[in-house]
Design an enzyme around this catalytic site. Structure first.
Site, PDB file in Angstrom:
ATOM      1  N   ARG A   1     -30.006 -36.265 -20.248  1.00 38.94           N
ATOM      2  CA  ARG A   1     -28.666 -36.347 -19.674  1.00 38.94           C
ATOM      3  C   ARG A   1     -27.948 -34.997 -19.672  1.00 38.94           C
ATOM      4  O   ARG A   1     -26.797 -34.930 -19.238  1.00 38.94           O
ATOM      5  CB  ARG A   1     -27.829 -37.297 -20.526  1.00 38.94           C
ATOM      6  CG  ARG A   1     -27.701 -38.697 -19.954  1.00 38.94           C
ATOM      7  CD  ARG A   1     -27.039 -39.513 -21.039  1.00 38.94           C
ATOM      8  NE  ARG A   1     -26.245 -40.570 -20.561  1.00 38.94           N
ATOM      9  CZ  ARG A   1     -26.598 -41.850 -20.650  1.00 38.94           C
ATOM     10  NH1 ARG A   1     -27.786 -42.179 -21.079  1.00 38.94           N
ATOM     11  NH2 ARG A   1     -25.764 -42.778 -20.299  1.00 38.94           N
TER      12      ARG A   1
ATOM     13  N   LYS B   1     -30.135 -48.939 -14.123  1.00 34.98           N
ATOM     14  CA  LYS B   1     -31.345 -48.400 -14.766  1.00 34.98           C
ATOM     15  C   LYS B   1     -32.008 -49.482 -15.638  1.00 34.98           C
ATOM     16  O   LYS B   1     -33.193 -49.754 -15.506  1.00 34.98           O
ATOM     17  CB  LYS B   1     -31.007 -47.158 -15.605  1.00 34.98           C
ATOM     18  CG  LYS B   1     -30.355 -46.040 -14.797  1.00 34.98           C
ATOM     19  CD  LYS B   1     -30.067 -44.804 -15.629  1.00 34.98           C
ATOM     20  CE  LYS B   1     -29.006 -44.987 -16.690  1.00 34.98           C
ATOM     21  NZ  LYS B   1     -27.647 -45.246 -16.181  1.00 34.98           N
TER      22      LYS B   1
ATOM     23  N   ARG C   1     -20.378 -56.665 -16.796  1.00 37.34           N
ATOM     24  CA  ARG C   1     -21.713 -56.790 -17.420  1.00 37.34           C
ATOM     25  C   ARG C   1     -21.646 -57.634 -18.700  1.00 37.34           C
ATOM     26  O   ARG C   1     -20.737 -57.508 -19.505  1.00 37.34           O
ATOM     27  CB  ARG C   1     -22.276 -55.417 -17.766  1.00 37.34           C
ATOM     28  CG  ARG C   1     -23.568 -55.524 -18.579  1.00 37.34           C
ATOM     29  CD  ARG C   1     -24.323 -54.248 -18.691  1.00 37.34           C
ATOM     30  NE  ARG C   1     -23.517 -53.125 -19.102  1.00 37.34           N
ATOM     31  CZ  ARG C   1     -23.932 -51.858 -19.031  1.00 37.34           C
ATOM     32  NH1 ARG C   1     -25.123 -51.587 -18.558  1.00 37.34           N
ATOM     33  NH2 ARG C   1     -23.144 -50.873 -19.419  1.00 37.34           N
TER      34      ARG C   1
ATOM     35  N   ARG D   1     -20.641 -55.144 -24.181  1.00 39.88           N
ATOM     36  CA  ARG D   1     -20.737 -53.886 -24.931  1.00 39.88           C
ATOM     37  C   ARG D   1     -19.346 -53.315 -25.181  1.00 39.88           C
ATOM     38  O   ARG D   1     -18.467 -53.416 -24.334  1.00 39.88           O
ATOM     39  CB  ARG D   1     -21.572 -52.873 -24.125  1.00 39.88           C
ATOM     40  CG  ARG D   1     -23.037 -52.933 -24.459  1.00 39.88           C
ATOM     41  CD  ARG D   1     -23.888 -52.153 -23.500  1.00 39.88           C
ATOM     42  NE  ARG D   1     -23.464 -50.789 -23.237  1.00 39.88           N
ATOM     43  CZ  ARG D   1     -24.136 -49.935 -22.465  1.00 39.88           C
ATOM     44  NH1 ARG D   1     -25.281 -50.317 -21.910  1.00 39.88           N
ATOM     45  NH2 ARG D   1     -23.706 -48.716 -22.255  1.00 39.88           N
TER      46      ARG D   1
ATOM     47  N   ARG E   1     -17.289 -42.012 -19.188  1.00 37.40           N
ATOM     48  CA  ARG E   1     -18.748 -41.939 -18.965  1.00 37.40           C
ATOM     49  C   ARG E   1     -19.053 -41.365 -17.588  1.00 37.40           C
ATOM     50  O   ARG E   1     -19.999 -40.577 -17.434  1.00 37.40           O
ATOM     51  CB  ARG E   1     -19.368 -43.343 -19.116  1.00 37.40           C
ATOM     52  CG  ARG E   1     -19.481 -43.752 -20.576  1.00 37.40           C
ATOM     53  CD  ARG E   1     -19.527 -45.246 -20.775  1.00 37.40           C
ATOM     54  NE  ARG E   1     -20.712 -45.883 -20.246  1.00 37.40           N
ATOM     55  CZ  ARG E   1     -20.844 -47.204 -20.143  1.00 37.40           C
ATOM     56  NH1 ARG E   1     -19.874 -48.002 -20.537  1.00 37.40           N
ATOM     57  NH2 ARG E   1     -21.954 -47.721 -19.672  1.00 37.40           N
TER      58      ARG E   1
HETATM   59  P1  AP5 Z   1     -27.419 -51.919 -15.821  1.00 31.12           P
HETATM   60  O1  AP5 Z   1     -28.794 -52.159 -15.341  1.00 31.12           O
HETATM   61  O2  AP5 Z   1     -27.052 -52.415 -17.179  1.00 31.12           O
HETATM   62  O3  AP5 Z   1     -27.003 -50.393 -15.599  1.00 31.12           O
HETATM   63  P2  AP5 Z   1     -27.463 -49.079 -16.375  1.00 31.12           P
HETATM   64  O4  AP5 Z   1     -27.689 -48.032 -15.354  1.00 31.12           O
HETATM   65  O5  AP5 Z   1     -28.577 -49.385 -17.335  1.00 31.12           O
HETATM   66  O6  AP5 Z   1     -26.100 -48.783 -17.114  1.00 31.12           O
HETATM   67  P3  AP5 Z   1     -25.717 -48.349 -18.594  1.00 31.12           P
HETATM   68  O7  AP5 Z   1     -24.233 -48.545 -18.709  1.00 31.12           O
HETATM   69  O8  AP5 Z   1     -26.562 -49.017 -19.633  1.00 31.12           O
HETATM   70  O9  AP5 Z   1     -26.024 -46.873 -18.530  1.00 31.12           O
HETATM   71  P4  AP5 Z   1     -25.368 -45.799 -19.328  1.00 31.12           P
HETATM   72  O10 AP5 Z   1     -26.176 -44.688 -18.844  1.00 31.12           O
HETATM   73  O11 AP5 Z   1     -23.917 -45.616 -19.252  1.00 31.12           O
HETATM   74  O12 AP5 Z   1     -25.511 -46.347 -20.827  1.00 31.12           O
HETATM   75  P5  AP5 Z   1     -26.580 -46.091 -21.959  1.00 31.12           P
HETATM   76  O13 AP5 Z   1     -26.844 -47.356 -22.630  1.00 31.12           O
HETATM   77  O14 AP5 Z   1     -27.715 -45.288 -21.457  1.00 31.12           O
HETATM   78  O15 AP5 Z   1     -26.421 -52.588 -14.740  1.00 31.12           O
HETATM   79  C1  AP5 Z   1     -25.012 -52.577 -14.949  1.00 31.12           C
HETATM   80  C2  AP5 Z   1     -24.418 -53.912 -14.456  1.00 31.12           C
HETATM   81  O16 AP5 Z   1     -24.549 -53.969 -13.032  1.00 31.12           O
HETATM   82  C3  AP5 Z   1     -25.159 -55.155 -14.990  1.00 31.12           C
HETATM   83  O17 AP5 Z   1     -24.220 -56.171 -15.231  1.00 31.12           O
HETATM   84  C4  AP5 Z   1     -26.130 -55.547 -13.858  1.00 31.12           C
HETATM   85  O18 AP5 Z   1     -26.375 -56.944 -13.825  1.00 31.12           O
HETATM   86  C5  AP5 Z   1     -25.357 -55.094 -12.624  1.00 31.12           C
HETATM   87  N1  AP5 Z   1     -26.231 -54.595 -11.559  1.00 31.12           N
HETATM   88  C6  AP5 Z   1     -27.367 -53.849 -11.685  1.00 31.12           C
HETATM   89  N2  AP5 Z   1     -27.871 -53.548 -10.477  1.00 31.12           N
HETATM   90  C7  AP5 Z   1     -27.018 -54.120  -9.565  1.00 31.12           C
HETATM   91  C8  AP5 Z   1     -26.994 -54.145  -8.127  1.00 31.12           C
HETATM   92  N3  AP5 Z   1     -27.956 -53.558  -7.391  1.00 31.12           N
HETATM   93  N4  AP5 Z   1     -25.968 -54.814  -7.526  1.00 31.12           N
HETATM   94  C9  AP5 Z   1     -24.986 -55.425  -8.267  1.00 31.12           C
HETATM   95  N5  AP5 Z   1     -24.965 -55.416  -9.624  1.00 31.12           N
HETATM   96  C10 AP5 Z   1     -25.962 -54.775 -10.256  1.00 31.12           C
HETATM   97  O19 AP5 Z   1     -25.755 -45.117 -22.911  1.00 31.12           O
HETATM   98  C11 AP5 Z   1     -24.629 -45.585 -23.645  1.00 31.12           C
HETATM   99  C12 AP5 Z   1     -24.031 -44.432 -24.436  1.00 31.12           C
HETATM  100  O20 AP5 Z   1     -25.010 -43.926 -25.364  1.00 31.12           O
HETATM  101  C13 AP5 Z   1     -23.611 -43.209 -23.600  1.00 31.12           C
HETATM  102  O21 AP5 Z   1     -22.322 -43.349 -23.046  1.00 31.12           O
HETATM  103  C14 AP5 Z   1     -23.702 -42.102 -24.666  1.00 31.12           C
HETATM  104  O22 AP5 Z   1     -22.589 -42.148 -25.524  1.00 31.12           O
HETATM  105  C15 AP5 Z   1     -24.937 -42.500 -25.458  1.00 31.12           C
HETATM  106  N6  AP5 Z   1     -26.185 -41.917 -24.908  1.00 31.12           N
HETATM  107  C16 AP5 Z   1     -27.256 -42.607 -24.421  1.00 31.12           C
HETATM  108  N7  AP5 Z   1     -28.214 -41.768 -24.023  1.00 31.12           N
HETATM  109  C17 AP5 Z   1     -27.744 -40.516 -24.237  1.00 31.12           C
HETATM  110  C18 AP5 Z   1     -28.274 -39.223 -24.012  1.00 31.12           C
HETATM  111  N8  AP5 Z   1     -29.496 -39.041 -23.457  1.00 31.12           N
HETATM  112  N9  AP5 Z   1     -27.509 -38.154 -24.352  1.00 31.12           N
HETATM  113  C19 AP5 Z   1     -26.292 -38.295 -24.926  1.00 31.12           C
HETATM  114  N10 AP5 Z   1     -25.732 -39.507 -25.156  1.00 31.12           N
HETATM  115  C20 AP5 Z   1     -26.455 -40.610 -24.824  1.00 31.12           C
END
Ligand code: AP5
Length: 207
Positions: free
Chosen positions: A90, A15, A124, A152, A163
């Site tokens: 979410r 994402k 990552r 992270r 997660r």
């Molecule tokens: P990346 O692009 O970083 O993936 P992402 O989908 O953004 O993953 P996140 O881990 O950031 O999502 P998340 O939803 O768990 O975390 P968030 O920060 O929202 O890519 C991942 C890796 O893969 C990178 O190294 C990239 O280079 C690689 N990659 C990308 N595309 C690729 C491909 N096609 N092929 C190969 N490699 C690839 O949330 C964190 C925490 O915050 C949650 O756990 C929760 O505690 C809290 N939180 C956030 N939002 C909410 C909400 N709405 N409600 C409740 N809690 C929340």
């Protein structure tokens, strides 16, 4: 496209990686609840202190905190023409709250099987100066900046499993919610980053 876009998918689906190109082509600002929460943790605000434990364990932060954050963010002037939501909503209560405050025109679900997720998350690395996302194998950072990259706290195997189970239990039901509303489109996230970007660009042109 008028209205807001939701970028949807499991942790590590790509994402954040895909968000930059969408922001560039649509002009809509990215609203990432994960980034907002990490900023609050880094600043040591009350909200950050409350969210920290949930995030490090890989659990979802309570809906009331998240909905409050989004309500406040949407009052800013740059949100007037719609935004790109990344990692929000979410849960069903978050989607219900969103329905009352924003018009969603497209939900892009990035589909990646669980087997690929752990390798992506554990490899990552983030550049704290630019916010750029890298991967030790799939998207290596330039050598010059490798020394400053950080990992992270929730990017470990144990937290990723939690997660993923939060995603399957609480978040993925939203796919049928948005599918019934006729605004869900899925892309294959289990291919090269550029190929995923092409699929998303094609969707944006169509809608
Ligand atoms: P990346 O692009 O970083 O993936 P992402 O989908 O953004 O993953 P996140 O881990 O950031 O999502 P998340 O939803 O768990 O975390 P968030 O920060 O929202 O890519 C991942 C890796 O893969 C990178 O190294 C990239 O280079 C690689 N990659 C990308 N595309 C690729 C491909 N096609 N092929 C190969 N490699 C690839 O949330 C964190 C925490 O915050 C949650 O756990 C929760 O505690 C809290 N939180 C956030 N939002 C909410 C909400 N709405 N409600 C409740 N809690 C929340």
């Amino acid at each position: 496209m008028s209205g807001s876009i939701v970028l949807f998918g499991p942790p590590g689906a790509g994402k954040g990686t895909q968000a930059d190109a969408i922001v560039e082509s649509t002009g809509k600002p990215q609203v990432s609840t994960g980034d907002m929460l990490r900023a609050a943790v880094a600043q040591g605000t009350d909200l950050g202190m409350e969210a920290k434990g949930y995030m490090e364990a890989g659990e979802l932060v309570p809906d009331s905190i998240i909905i409050g954050l989004i309500e406040e963010r949407l009052t800013q002037t740059d949100a007037a023409g719609g935004v790109l939501f990344d990692g929000f909503p979410r849960t069903i209560p978050q989607a219900e709250a969103l329905e009352k405050i924003a018009d969603i025109s497209l939900v892009i679900s990035i589909e990646v099987p669980d087997e690929s997720i752990v390798e992506r998350i554990v490899g990552r690395r983030m550049d704290p100066e630019t916010g750029q996302i890298y991967h030790v194998k799939f998207k290596p950072a330039p050598e010059l900046i490798q020394g400053r990259l950080v990992q992270r706290k929730d990017d470990n195997e144990e937290a990723v499993r939690t997660r993923l189970s939060a995603y399957h239990g609480q978040t993925s039901p939203l796919k049928s919610w948005y599918s019934e509303a006729g605004i869900l489109s899925s892309v294959n996230g289990n291919q090269a980053i550029a190929a995923v970007q092409e699929e998303i660009s094609a969707l944006l042109v169509q809608s």
